[in-house]
Design a protein around this motif. Structure first.
Motif, PDB file in Angstrom:
ATOM      1  N   MET A   1       0.832  -1.195   0.000  1.00  0.00           N
ATOM      2  CA  MET A   1       0.000   0.000   0.000  1.00  0.00           C
ATOM      3  C   MET A   1       0.877   1.261   0.000  1.00  0.00           C
ATOM      4  O   MET A   1       1.988   1.253   0.520  1.00  0.00           O
ATOM      5  N   MET A   2       0.365   2.328  -0.581  1.00  0.00           N
ATOM      6  CA  MET A   2       1.071   3.597  -0.611  1.00  0.00           C
ATOM      7  C   MET A   2       1.238   4.163   0.790  1.00  0.00           C
ATOM      8  O   MET A   2       0.414   3.937   1.668  1.00  0.00           O
ATOM      9  N   GLY A   3       2.292   4.952   0.989  1.00  0.00           N
ATOM     10  CA  GLY A   3       2.456   5.680   2.229  1.00  0.00           C
ATOM     11  C   GLY A   3       1.508   6.864   2.269  1.00  0.00           C
ATOM     12  O   GLY A   3       0.818   7.191   1.287  1.00  0.00           O
ATOM     13  N   LEU A   4       1.498   7.541   3.404  1.00  0.00           N
ATOM     14  CA  LEU A   4       0.578   8.663   3.594  1.00  0.00           C
ATOM     15  C   LEU A   4       0.825   9.776   2.589  1.00  0.00           C
ATOM     16  O   LEU A   4      -0.114  10.319   1.996  1.00  0.00           O
ATOM     17  N   GLY A   5       2.084  10.116   2.372  1.00  0.00           N
ATOM     18  CA  GLY A   5       2.407  11.187   1.436  1.00  0.00           C
ATOM     19  C   GLY A   5       1.943  10.875   0.020  1.00  0.00           C
ATOM     20  O   GLY A   5       1.357  11.722  -0.662  1.00  0.00           O
ATOM     21  N   SER A   6       2.213   9.661  -0.431  1.00  0.00           N
ATOM     22  CA  SER A   6       1.805   9.260  -1.784  1.00  0.00           C
ATOM     23  C   SER A   6       0.295   9.236  -1.913  1.00  0.00           C
ATOM     24  O   SER A   6      -0.269   9.621  -2.950  1.00  0.00           O
ATOM     25  N   THR A   7      -0.372   8.793  -0.853  1.00  0.00           N
ATOM     26  CA  THR A   7      -1.838   8.744  -0.871  1.00  0.00           C
ATOM     27  C   THR A   7      -2.432  10.149  -0.986  1.00  0.00           C
ATOM     28  O   THR A   7      -3.369  10.380  -1.753  1.00  0.00           O
ATOM     29  N   LEU A   8      -1.872  11.097  -0.232  1.00  0.00           N
ATOM     30  CA  LEU A   8      -2.367  12.474  -0.284  1.00  0.00           C
ATOM     31  C   LEU A   8      -2.154  13.076  -1.666  1.00  0.00           C
ATOM     32  O   LEU A   8      -3.004  13.814  -2.171  1.00  0.00           O
ATOM     33  N   ARG A   9      -1.018  12.754  -2.302  1.00  0.00           N
ATOM     34  CA  ARG A   9      -0.772  13.270  -3.650  1.00  0.00           C
ATOM     35  C   ARG A   9      -1.704  12.642  -4.674  1.00  0.00           C
ATOM     36  O   ARG A   9      -2.076  13.286  -5.660  1.00  0.00           O
ATOM     37  N   ALA A  10      -2.089  11.387  -4.441  1.00  0.00           N
ATOM     38  CA  ALA A  10      -2.967  10.696  -5.391  1.00  0.00           C
ATOM     39  C   ALA A  10      -4.442  11.050  -5.187  1.00  0.00           C
ATOM     40  O   ALA A  10      -5.261  10.854  -6.095  1.00  0.00           O
ATOM     41  N   TYR A  11      -4.774  11.593  -4.010  1.00  0.00           N
ATOM     42  CA  TYR A  11      -6.195  11.807  -3.684  1.00  0.00           C
ATOM     43  C   TYR A  11      -6.896  12.762  -4.650  1.00  0.00           C
ATOM     44  O   TYR A  11      -8.043  12.487  -5.056  1.00  0.00           O
ATOM     45  N   PRO A  12      -6.286  13.885  -5.069  1.00  0.00           N
ATOM     46  CA  PRO A  12      -6.978  14.740  -6.048  1.00  0.00           C
ATOM     47  C   PRO A  12      -7.339  14.012  -7.339  1.00  0.00           C
ATOM     48  O   PRO A  12      -8.399  14.247  -7.928  1.00  0.00           O
ATOM     49  N   THR A  13      -6.457  13.117  -7.787  1.00  0.00           N
ATOM     50  CA  THR A  13      -6.766  12.333  -8.985  1.00  0.00           C
ATOM     51  C   THR A  13      -7.956  11.418  -8.741  1.00  0.00           C
ATOM     52  O   THR A  13      -8.846  11.279  -9.602  1.00  0.00           O
ATOM     53  N   LEU A  14      -8.000  10.809  -7.558  1.00  0.00           N
ATOM     54  CA  LEU A  14      -9.141   9.956  -7.220  1.00  0.00           C
ATOM     55  C   LEU A  14     -10.434  10.763  -7.184  1.00  0.00           C
ATOM     56  O   LEU A  14     -11.490  10.274  -7.600  1.00  0.00           O
ATOM     57  N   LEU A  15     -10.360  11.984  -6.709  1.00  0.00           N
ATOM     58  CA  LEU A  15     -11.549  12.842  -6.671  1.00  0.00           C
ATOM     59  C   LEU A  15     -12.027  13.156  -8.084  1.00  0.00           C
ATOM     60  O   LEU A  15     -13.238  13.145  -8.353  1.00  0.00           O
ATOM     61  N   ARG A  16     -11.094  13.445  -8.990  1.00  0.00           N
ATOM     62  CA  ARG A  16     -11.479  13.729 -10.377  1.00  0.00           C
ATOM     63  C   ARG A  16     -12.119  12.510 -11.023  1.00  0.00           C
ATOM     64  O   ARG A  16     -13.105  12.633 -11.769  1.00  0.00           O
ATOM     65  N   ILE A  17     -11.586  11.333 -10.725  1.00  0.00           N
ATOM     66  CA  ILE A  17     -12.183  10.106 -11.247  1.00  0.00           C
ATOM     67  C   ILE A  17     -13.587   9.925 -10.690  1.00  0.00           C
ATOM     68  O   ILE A  17     -14.526   9.543 -11.401  1.00  0.00           O
ATOM     69  N   GLY A  18     -13.759  10.223  -9.392  1.00  0.00           N
ATOM     70  CA  GLY A  18     -15.081  10.108  -8.766  1.00  0.00           C
ATOM     71  C   GLY A  18     -16.086  11.043  -9.385  1.00  0.00           C
ATOM     72  O   GLY A  18     -17.248  10.664  -9.621  1.00  0.00           O
ATOM     73  N   VAL A  19     -15.679  12.279  -9.671  1.00  0.00           N
ATOM     74  CA  VAL A  19     -16.587  13.237 -10.323  1.00  0.00           C
ATOM     75  C   VAL A  19     -16.976  12.731 -11.706  1.00  0.00           C
ATOM     76  O   VAL A  19     -18.153  12.815 -12.096  1.00  0.00           O
ATOM     77  N   ALA A  20     -16.013  12.198 -12.439  1.00  0.00           N
ATOM     78  CA  ALA A  20     -16.308  11.662 -13.775  1.00  0.00           C
ATOM     79  C   ALA A  20     -17.321  10.521 -13.694  1.00  0.00           C
ATOM     80  O   ALA A  20     -18.229  10.414 -14.523  1.00  0.00           O
ATOM     81  N   GLN A  21     -17.171   9.667 -12.687  1.00  0.00           N
ATOM     82  CA  GLN A  21     -18.117   8.564 -12.511  1.00  0.00           C
ATOM     83  C   GLN A  21     -19.506   9.090 -12.179  1.00  0.00           C
ATOM     84  O   GLN A  21     -20.511   8.582 -12.691  1.00  0.00           O
ATOM     85  N   MET A  22     -19.578  10.113 -11.317  1.00  0.00           N
ATOM     86  CA  MET A  22     -20.877  10.690 -10.968  1.00  0.00           C
ATOM     87  C   MET A  22     -21.560  11.282 -12.190  1.00  0.00           C
ATOM     88  O   MET A  22     -22.766  11.125 -12.382  1.00  0.00           O
ATOM     89  N   LEU A  23     -20.789  11.957 -13.035  1.00  0.00           N
ATOM     90  CA  LEU A  23     -21.364  12.548 -14.243  1.00  0.00           C
ATOM     91  C   LEU A  23     -21.791  11.479 -15.231  1.00  0.00           C
ATOM     92  O   LEU A  23     -22.797  11.630 -15.938  1.00  0.00           O
ATOM     93  N   ALA A  24     -21.039  10.370 -15.272  1.00  0.00           N
ATOM     94  CA  ALA A  24     -21.388   9.274 -16.177  1.00  0.00           C
ATOM     95  C   ALA A  24     -22.694   8.613 -15.767  1.00  0.00           C
ATOM     96  O   ALA A  24     -23.460   8.150 -16.614  1.00  0.00           O
ATOM     97  N   TYR A  25     -22.964   8.577 -14.442  1.00  0.00           N
ATOM     98  CA  TYR A  25     -24.180   7.946 -13.928  1.00  0.00           C
ATOM     99  C   TYR A  25     -25.147   8.998 -13.394  1.00  0.00           C
ATOM    100  O   TYR A  25     -25.842   8.786 -12.417  1.00  0.00           O
ATOM    101  N   ARG A  26     -25.192  10.155 -14.083  1.00  0.00           N
ATOM    102  CA  ARG A  26     -26.009  11.270 -13.598  1.00  0.00           C
ATOM    103  C   ARG A  26     -27.500  10.933 -13.595  1.00  0.00           C
ATOM    104  O   ARG A  26     -28.254  11.452 -12.763  1.00  0.00           O
ATOM    105  N   ALA A  27     -27.941  10.059 -14.520  1.00  0.00           N
ATOM    106  CA  ALA A  27     -29.360   9.697 -14.547  1.00  0.00           C
ATOM    107  C   ALA A  27     -29.750   8.951 -13.276  1.00  0.00           C
ATOM    108  O   ALA A  27     -30.775   9.248 -12.650  1.00  0.00           O
ATOM    109  N   GLU A  28     -28.918   7.982 -12.879  1.00  0.00           N
ATOM    110  CA  GLU A  28     -29.183   7.238 -11.648  1.00  0.00           C
ATOM    111  C   GLU A  28     -29.140   8.170 -10.440  1.00  0.00           C
ATOM    112  O   GLU A  28     -29.937   8.048  -9.509  1.00  0.00           O
ATOM    113  N   PHE A  29     -28.188   9.111 -10.452  1.00  0.00           N
ATOM    114  CA  PHE A  29     -28.067  10.054  -9.344  1.00  0.00           C
ATOM    115  C   PHE A  29     -29.318  10.931  -9.256  1.00  0.00           C
ATOM    116  O   PHE A  29     -29.837  11.181  -8.167  1.00  0.00           O
TER     117      PHE A  29
END
Length: 268
Positions: A1-29
């Motif tokens: 598993m990634m260390g804390l520093g690497s995880t914090l740096r990766a978190y913004p990318t995970l958020l962008r992926i999450g937003v993309a998923q929400m927009l892709a499933y906007r009808a269900e939302f």
């Protein structure tokens, strides 16, 4: 598993992926939002009752403010982790998450946090109506109360997320984790203030509600928002709420760790 520093740096990318998923499933939302209408039904019922006189501390205007606030807070803080986690456990796809360098709980949290801006957009019209109909009832113009209120919303989100994590992890032990969730949901509807303001329930319910975390997921921030709680009382309850957050966080970590040992031992 990634260390804390690497995880914090990766978190913004995970958020962008999450937003993309929400927009892709906007009808269900959108469908989920439209089906969250029980507070509006209860508002119609209780404003009708209050037409004959004040009920406790609530007149018709208070009931409108209360249930609009309930609708807004529920949309903002609710999450679907229990369904996601139980499905991945049953289908075995959780194993693929465990092979990734980022901890599964970090990924789950990013998906749910990324939904918050979209939810905020959805509740903006609701808050606009709330401000228009009950502007002088709101206490969010006080900076100190605003800070307590925002902290209470974060605490409510965390309590729900951690509770869903605990219940979802039960799928590693039992076949009917969703039955446990259904029972939890039934109790939540009553003791969180979702259906009825807690002060209108029988007096013997209050000590039970105060001893359990349900009210801190909804009634507490709602009462702050519509001016049914003073700053001093709000600060006291905020401390209790975050004690529940810490307790549930520790419990969730223990459940997850034990569940993962079981999952790996059985070849998950």
């Amino acid at each position: 598993m990634m260390g804390l520093g690497s995880t914090l740096r990766a978190y913004p990318t995970l958020l962008r992926i999450g937003v993309a998923q929400m927009l892709a499933y906007r009808a269900e939302f959108l469908i989920w939002i439209l089906t969250t209408n029980m507070p509006l039904v209860m508002m119609g019922l209780w404003t009708g009752v209050a037409a004959d006189g004040v009920v406790g501390r609530f007149d018709q205007r208070d009931f409108v403010a209360y249930y609009l606030a309930v609708l807004a807070i529920r949309i903002l803080t609710n999450n679907w982790l229990v369904w996601e986690l139980t499905m991945e456990i049953r289908q075995g796809t959780l194993a693929a998450r465990l092979l990734r360098p980022i901890h599964p709980l970090v990924s789950y949290s990013a998906v749910h946090v990324s939904a918050l801006p979209i939810r905020a957009v959805v509740i903006t019209p609701i808050l606009g109506v709330l401000l228009w109909t009950s502007g002088d009832l709101l206490t969010i113009r006080d900076p100190a109360m605003l800070a307590v209120f925002l902290s209470s919303v974060v605490g409510a989100w965390l309590i729900l997320f951690l509770t869903m994590l605990i219940i979802g992890t039960l799928a590693l032990y039992v076949d009917s984790a969703m039955s446990v969730f259904d029972l939890w949901l039934a109790i939540h509807f009553v003791l969180s203030g979702y259906l009825v303001p807690l002060e209108l329930l029988p007096s013997w319910v209050e000590p039970i509600a105060m001893a359990l975390p349900f009210r801190y997921t909804l009634a507490f921030p709602v009462e702050l928002l519509i001016g049914k709680m003073s700053l001093d009382v709000g600060l006291s309850h905020l401390g209790v709420q975050w004690m529940f957050v810490v307790a549930l966080g520790i419990s969730a970590a223990l459940f997850w760790r034990a569940g993962m040992r079981r999952f790996v031992a059985f070849g998950g």
